[in-house]
Design an enzyme around this catalytic site. Sequence first.
Site, PDB file in Angstrom:
ATOM      1  N   GLU A  23      -6.267 -18.269  32.080  1.00  0.00           N
ATOM      2  CA  GLU A  23      -4.999 -18.720  32.694  1.00  0.00           C
ATOM      3  C   GLU A  23      -4.457 -17.922  33.854  1.00  0.00           C
ATOM      4  O   GLU A  23      -2.898 -18.152  34.153  1.00  0.00           O
ATOM      5  CB  GLU A  23      -3.832 -19.448  31.785  1.00  0.00           C
ATOM      6  CG  GLU A  23      -4.364 -20.904  31.070  1.00  0.00           C
ATOM      7  CD  GLU A  23      -4.304 -21.895  31.901  1.00  0.00           C
ATOM      8  OE1 GLU A  23      -3.279 -21.999  32.740  1.00  0.00           O
ATOM      9  OE2 GLU A  23      -5.190 -22.865  31.868  1.00  0.00           O
ATOM     10  N   GLY A  75      -8.624   1.238   7.538  1.00  0.00           N
ATOM     11  CA  GLY A  75      -9.928   0.821   7.164  1.00  0.00           C
ATOM     12  C   GLY A  75      -9.976  -0.641   6.811  1.00  0.00           C
ATOM     13  O   GLY A  75     -10.936  -1.466   7.165  1.00  0.00           O
ATOM     14  N   ARG A 103       0.841  -1.175   0.041  1.00  0.00           N
ATOM     15  CA  ARG A 103      -0.008  -0.035  -0.132  1.00  0.00           C
ATOM     16  C   ARG A 103       0.901   1.090  -0.074  1.00  0.00           C
ATOM     17  O   ARG A 103       1.780   1.334   0.899  1.00  0.00           O
ATOM     18  CB  ARG A 103      -0.844   0.161   1.490  1.00  0.00           C
ATOM     19  CG  ARG A 103      -1.646   1.249   1.466  1.00  0.00           C
ATOM     20  CD  ARG A 103      -2.688   1.215   0.193  1.00  0.00           C
ATOM     21  NE  ARG A 103      -4.054   1.906   0.677  1.00  0.00           N
ATOM     22  CZ  ARG A 103      -4.354   3.260   1.267  1.00  0.00           C
ATOM     23  NH1 ARG A 103      -3.449   4.058   1.207  1.00  0.00           N
ATOM     24  NH2 ARG A 103      -5.659   3.388   1.620  1.00  0.00           N
ATOM     25  N   THR A 152      -6.275 -12.410  30.238  1.00  0.00           N
ATOM     26  CA  THR A 152      -7.073 -12.556  31.521  1.00  0.00           C
ATOM     27  C   THR A 152      -6.987 -14.270  31.743  1.00  0.00           C
ATOM     28  O   THR A 152      -7.048 -14.747  33.032  1.00  0.00           O
ATOM     29  CB  THR A 152      -8.472 -12.264  31.321  1.00  0.00           C
ATOM     30  OG1 THR A 152      -8.886 -10.922  31.141  1.00  0.00           O
ATOM     31  CG2 THR A 152      -9.505 -13.026  32.577  1.00  0.00           C
TER      32      THR A 152
END
Lengths: 648, 648
Positions: free
Chosen positions: B427, B404, B314, B425
Amino acid sequence: MVKVDGMAGTPTTAEHLRAALDGPWRAIREQARTEFADKQFAGDPNLDLPEARARVLEQMRTIAALGYPERGFRVENGGTGDPGGAVTGLEMLAYADLSLWVKSGVQWGLFGGAVENLGTERHRGYLKELINLDLLGCFAMTESGHGSDVADLETTATYDPATEEFVINTPTPSARKDYIGGAAEHARVAAVFAQLNTLGEGKGVHCFLVPLRDDEGNDLPGITTSDDGRKGGLPGVDNGRITFDQVRIPRENLLNRYADVAPDGTYSSEIENPSRRFFTTLGTLVRGRVSVGGAASAGARVALSIAVRYALARRQFADPDTGTETLLLDYRSHQRRLLPLVAKSFALAFAQNDLVVRMDAIQTGRETDPHAQRSLEKRAAGLKVAQTRHASRAIAEAREACGGAGYLTENRIVTLKGDTDVFTTFEGDNVVLTQLVAKEILSGYAEEVRDLDALGWVRFAATSAADVVRKRSGVRQLIQTLRDRGDETVDEADLGKRSVQLQLFADREDYLLRTAAHRLRARAEETTPFEAFNNAQDHILAAGAAHIDRLVLEAFVDGIADIDDPDARELAETVCDLYVYSTLEENLSWYLMHKFLSVERAKAVRRGVNELVERLRPDALTLVEAMGVPESMLRAEMLTDASVYKRA
Amino acid sequence: MVKVDGMAGTPTTAEHLRAALDGPWRAIREQARTEFADKQFAGDPNLDLPEARARVLEQMRTIAALGYPERGFRVENGGTGDPGGAVTGLEMLAYADLSLWVKSGVQWGLFGGAVENLGTERHRGYLKELINLDLLGCFAMTESGHGSDVADLETTATYDPATEEFVINTPTPSARKDYIGGAAEHARVAAVFAQLNTLGEGKGVHCFLVPLRDDEGNDLPGITTSDDGRKGGLPGVDNGRITFDQVRIPRENLLNRYADVAPDGTYSSEIENPSRRFFTTLGTLVRGRVSVGGAASAGARVALSIAVRYALARRQFADPDTGTETLLLDYRSHQRRLLPLVAKSFALAFAQNDLVVRMDAIQTGRETDPHAQRSLEKRAAGLKVAQTRHASRAIAEAREACGGAGYLTENRIVTLKGDTDVFTTFEGDNVVLTQLVAKEILSGYAEEVRDLDALGWVRFAATSAADVVRKRSGVRQLIQTLRDRGDETVDEADLGKRSVQLQLFADREDYLLRTAAHRLRARAEETTPFEAFNNAQDHILAAGAAHIDRLVLEAFVDGIADIDDPDARELAETVCDLYVYSTLEENLSWYLMHKFLSVERAKAVRRGVNELVERLRPDALTLVEAMGVPESMLRAEMLTDASVYKRA
């Protein structure tokens, strides 16, 4: 006791603070709190894409009936001429559902704004219809190959004098319009940005009204729309793609406020400089950036309200001495995680109100200073960056701070996270916008020296360099240095003075700006302009960020000045301190490296954050209430069914 | 030229690097690259929840048929006894779909691991069935009210000698099992963690096999399951809740490797200390943490591979001199955004391989050092934190770096983002785990002084304080200070030496550790232990983080040592430098405040990051190829249809 408008009885500290954060359009916010709390406006994450899109469209009809969008339009166009009220009122939709907010913004803000601000008398007929949703439109600017670089869009609009039509065309695959809200399904007409060509000459990007679909929703001849499909969030927004195959539209569909093409193809504009014309065109659309920043902050307030309330109910690990389990918000790490973000939310709420006031003054014609518009654009870009970045961070922290419960859609935070994720991108990528802010302040700086010859530059550089040296060797720095070397008690109280804080923020901006300018200048002699710029890009972005931080702090300080209630004011002052200390802490290495803070003072900053979160801990619920998201709009299951995470 | 196993012809630099990053289970990775690239394993974001769940279950049957899970079990249990190969092989599923990886991990890792490691001979019969999926299970540890604090789970298992049964019960709303993968729909049996009570005495948390559903999928008597519904990601995992109403199970359903209850209710255990018993029990489940870290890093590699490849195609904004639009990756800001994250991915890949080797040695019995298990648990916790945090950050940056396009589900990044969000979060919450690491190294430090009396503490404190002072006033620091005051050229090359870098990482850890210990000690005399700890919590967490950073760097250095090809090795050295410099930059304020880096050297660090990203820019594609995600597994539409964002 100062009376807070519209409140019965003696207002609480939270209500006083909320009144201050609500700002000048407080009445509209209060009305919206009542109206949008209705369940019909809440997002429903269990709908599939077609259902979610249909629902948002239905909700918009109710919003229109309630009179929110017409505030955004001038009286002569069927509106009530209250741009500040329009932005504020629609921002409140963010408490209910961000898909609804985005799609409303596309229809009335972007599409409606383009027609009203870039169109003329001859386009007035569209306005009434688009306000009441008889005409659904979209804003077809971005292409797959060009987003930030609007000037280089590839779609063409070639004038054909023979038929007095423009021919809209998509010449390459990368010229496809993309990510366009409404293009996948609902929009009947598009405001299309395209390169205007007439009589063999390119005139730059202009905006055209192009019909897309017939009444049954079928693509018109030459139009091919398609669906962007699922996204990271915003399921109620039908983003899509459009390609044009030699689509003919009448000459009158050019939105001709700043430029026109006569029937014979002659181009005319009251703004001769093409670049100025382009930026004037884009400048009229500033309301979009203002709105995105506001909605991002609103989303952050919802997430933080949920996370703080949860942390005031959920306990984990027993205190070995008492056997009582400790509330999450009683942990230092949890306070440090959430409360500085609450403080920043306060800062940004004041800054956003200030921004909307400035926008409103310009757009209602009360502000006539010719520099005001450009200054507004810079500020809107900066606050869009600050607020969308803040939202991404605050919502991510809120999710993590609520653990597994935070990950369940029924507790809302993940929906906010997915919905706001793209806010850092739309209405301008945050890196590009920070650069825009920096370039603007750099060019202001350069104006002082614009016409200097080579010798002048040398002299200027010498003076400014001396100026910079002065900062580093000035009296304050000297005292500082002396203190650092000995064991004298450092006067930490100094950092608590608002004037010193403001100076520290201003120093960072000034220093980064001057040194960036010098670096560019020094490099420019050895290399190409692009390389000179690119080599200094991180430096330039840092200058832009510092500028934004200063604007936000100034707005916070001004906002506090308007609080009459002494308790509310004192609390706000502490919150402001936390904003200052945590911002200093985030930039501590810079302050140390450039000797604006001594090691001892830097340690005082770090300690200060700890002390301030501890001091604010008892007021956590007050602060959340002050942020102004009604409890009924939080819609987190875990807050309504607290027994499952509170030990009996 | 050193031969890279299994490669035809002369390997490229990327192939050499990939071989190094692949580590000891390279053959399994290569096999998985071929097998999992099949479209049947790719996630399909367009499925609704029931479809997504059913599909993952089907995919698991194929994975089982391919022989991946049996590696995780001992030969006598029907496996092939290759725990490292099991973790590595299943980690490769993360390239295909994280729902599939999570659900596989629940079945074979958590549920299977509990049965194999906590059960005995009498539970062996379950293993063959759970490996081949005849028995679907779940791992019911977390409750709505207790996640991190496993020792205080509320579910009870009360022994009834009259019937020789345990009675499993949910005594409070907060004791509800929650977020349990498999509980909503597929699991027939649960490994339930509950407080064992026998003969009127509580014996702490133990694990029991509890049947949940009959063959038709109906809840058994006394069992109530419900669905956690939609989440921020992982749609193919059927997380749910379980409550038990006096559910009776045979005495033999206690997984009795470390403790047993005799028919008459007598409790026995070879581990007398209840706390040690509890931690031994949990310690056997370390594979879960090892696996989560690895999968998080794998997810980050996919997102970074997509973002870097996009940035190499890009273009945006034309260079004013050449008229050519600039590739995204040619912007300094873009290089700075992505390449340090690529460098960190390299570092973590080496660290993860090292961790798996250690785990494998212990779990196959080759490692017999009694300290090794505890050291493994600390390292697994630390690397779980580092890798899941890295994944969240890298994937968020990758999304934003793709604008986008990055927000469209068809380009994959948002799915990775939603799926990995909860990895911080599960384990173990990252804050709690960082604290665990810090406490572990603090207790190692305290062991030196465990038995000191008050006078001893004073003497110790004095010595250590002196030691700290030595660091600050030692020869190196002195030279540094002298340099800072004058205008001498600073020897920047110093920082490029690996030994100096390792020392800087170690210095930060040592200093934070010692000062945290002293702070705790000093505070403990004035206040309660909880307050002393809480007051120093940010300090303690910083010590934990510093420890993790050092482990990762050491693993990177060791990993490089095994690369024979000189070009690959040189490139890896530069990547390692970037990891070091960007980690130093993130902690620059700390190094400055504690005088381990002078201002001049700190500036050299910042400059160094810029120089290193510039130096690595031409090798960006090589680095991506080395990360080892096959192009066919990226599944980002924008990479297969490049014409839409490349100007013709």
